[in-house]
Design a protein around this motif. Sequence first.
Motif, mmCIF file in Angstrom:
data_model
loop_
_atom_site.group_PDB
_atom_site.id
_atom_site.type_symbol
_atom_site.label_atom_id
_atom_site.label_comp_id
_atom_site.label_asym_id
_atom_site.label_seq_id
_atom_site.Cartn_x
_atom_site.Cartn_y
_atom_site.Cartn_z
ATOM 1 N N SER A 1 1.484 12.030 2.803
ATOM 2 C CA SER A 1 0.552 12.286 1.705
ATOM 3 C C SER A 1 0.144 11.004 0.985
ATOM 4 N N SER A 2 1.019 10.005 1.004
ATOM 5 C CA SER A 2 0.712 8.744 0.316
ATOM 6 C C SER A 2 -0.482 8.027 0.927
ATOM 7 N N PHE B 1 8.384 7.892 -4.440
ATOM 8 C CA PHE B 1 7.983 7.115 -3.275
ATOM 9 C C PHE B 1 9.126 6.218 -2.814
ATOM 10 N N LEU B 2 9.760 5.527 -3.735
ATOM 11 C CA LEU B 2 10.856 4.628 -3.368
ATOM 12 C C LEU B 2 12.075 5.393 -2.868
ATOM 13 N N ARG B 3 12.310 6.582 -3.413
ATOM 14 C CA ARG B 3 13.431 7.406 -2.953
ATOM 15 C C ARG B 3 13.263 7.803 -1.489
ATOM 16 N N GLY C 1 0.828 -1.193 0.000
ATOM 17 C CA GLY C 1 0.000 0.000 0.000
ATOM 18 C C GLY C 1 0.864 1.245 0.000
ATOM 19 N N PHE C 2 0.602 2.142 0.952
ATOM 20 C CA PHE C 2 1.372 3.381 1.029
ATOM 21 C C PHE C 2 2.562 3.254 1.982
ATOM 22 N N ILE C 3 2.976 2.021 2.278
ATOM 23 C CA ILE C 3 4.088 1.790 3.196
ATOM 24 C C ILE C 3 5.163 0.972 2.500
ATOM 25 N N CYS C 4 6.413 1.338 2.719
ATOM 26 C CA CYS C 4 7.537 0.494 2.342
ATOM 27 C C CYS C 4 8.135 -0.011 3.646
ATOM 28 N N THR C 5 8.203 -1.311 3.814
ATOM 29 C CA THR C 5 8.596 -1.885 5.103
ATOM 30 C C THR C 5 10.103 -2.038 5.249
ATOM 31 N N PRO D 1 -6.492 9.379 0.670
ATOM 32 C CA PRO D 1 -7.234 9.002 -0.534
ATOM 33 C C PRO D 1 -7.304 10.161 -1.524
ATOM 34 N N VAL D 2 -7.276 9.855 -2.808
ATOM 35 C CA VAL D 2 -7.380 10.803 -3.916
ATOM 36 C C VAL D 2 -6.057 11.532 -4.182
ATOM 37 N N VAL D 3 -5.294 11.829 -3.140
ATOM 38 C CA VAL D 3 -4.093 12.651 -3.283
ATOM 39 C C VAL D 3 -3.021 12.020 -4.178
ATOM 40 N N PRO D 4 -2.726 10.707 -4.089
ATOM 41 C CA PRO D 4 -1.718 10.157 -5.007
ATOM 42 C C PRO D 4 -2.051 10.361 -6.486
#
Length: 394
Positions: free
Chosen positions: A276-277, A368-370, A9-13, A280-283
């Motif tokens: 921000s990730s 996002f990955l950066r 989702g909006f998380i990188c673990t 909802p809607v914002v991405p």
Amino acid sequence: MIIKPKTRGFICTTAHPDGCAANVQEQIDYVKSQPALEDGPKRVLVIGSSTGYGLASRIVPAFGSGASTVGVFFEKEGTERKTGTAGWYNAVAFEKAAHEAGLYSKSFNGDAFSHEMKKKVIDTIKEDLGQVDMVIYSLASPRRNDPDTGEAYRSVLKPIGQTYTNKNLNTDLAQIEEVTIEPASQDEIDQTVKVMGGEDWQLWIDAMEEAGVLADGFKTVAYSYIGPELTWAVYTEGTIGRAKLHLEETAKNMNERFGAGTSVVSVNKALVTQASSAIPVVPLYISLLYKVMKEKGTHEGCIEQIQRLFADHFTAENGPTLDEKGRIRIDDWEMSDDIQAHINDVWESVTTENLTEISDFDGYQTEFLRLFGFGLEGVDYEADTDPVRELPSA
């Protein structure tokens, strides 16, 4: 270990320590490439200093005006089996760079909402710096424990008064979907204001004033966002927007108490951040925004935004330029009529099939990955890397 991105989702673990260090260095190099900040602050406290706008707000005064900085954040260290958070690695990299540059820098990892953390930070300021001339409040936490009662409050991203339905981008599947969000209860509104409003900002300033660590003529700023009308129902007119109104009221109260111009809210641009990730809607909006702003040459990241905030407002000869509600607007390029007109035009037509054509979803994913240290030039992502990194001693 060899560290690869693992997203949900909006998380990188996972986070890459060397990549995070490269990301921090890129931001430092940018600031050093800009004109020095004449008359910039010299002793700065940043509350929420490990990622995004908070991290940039520590880098800019440190490397733009040679400021001594104190940072507060809540992050997890790495272990032999698991990576730390990106914010932890960012803080380690910043501290190392600051010390190598001969700058005073000290970091505190823990609950910024607690009385204990406030006391620890204030005691250090008193002992090492005497006072600070700027306090930057950049916390973006989903929860907060009341420092007196221990009661837990949680923020929610919900509309107020009616159900909200709009397009949404499923970033995992790269698909345009419809999202429906039920309205918040009064309790959810109140809790969101408790977490995201100005109460804790005020508590920090109160505690610092009582301890005598605020310099004469000190300035303090907190960050906010308004965004386009198509997101207002879930943001500006929703629970988060209610909290941001409380933030603005807090600024007004502090100005009445300490003098006009002491306290200000800066409305910043929409960017890919961990916070921000999750909205909802914002991405989807950001993906469309990035494409048109890059095409027009007006795109900025966190470091460019905060550099402009300091250069054009905090160190300007006539002080900051404020809008009709007394706010700084470094979202001005985002909210220009031509940018917003373009987004309104393409919003109705964007689909899963044309997503990559009319938006910069690829750029969104890259950014996002950066955030977690992946995709940086010069980093060997196939190399064995030690996830344990300690903050340098002062």
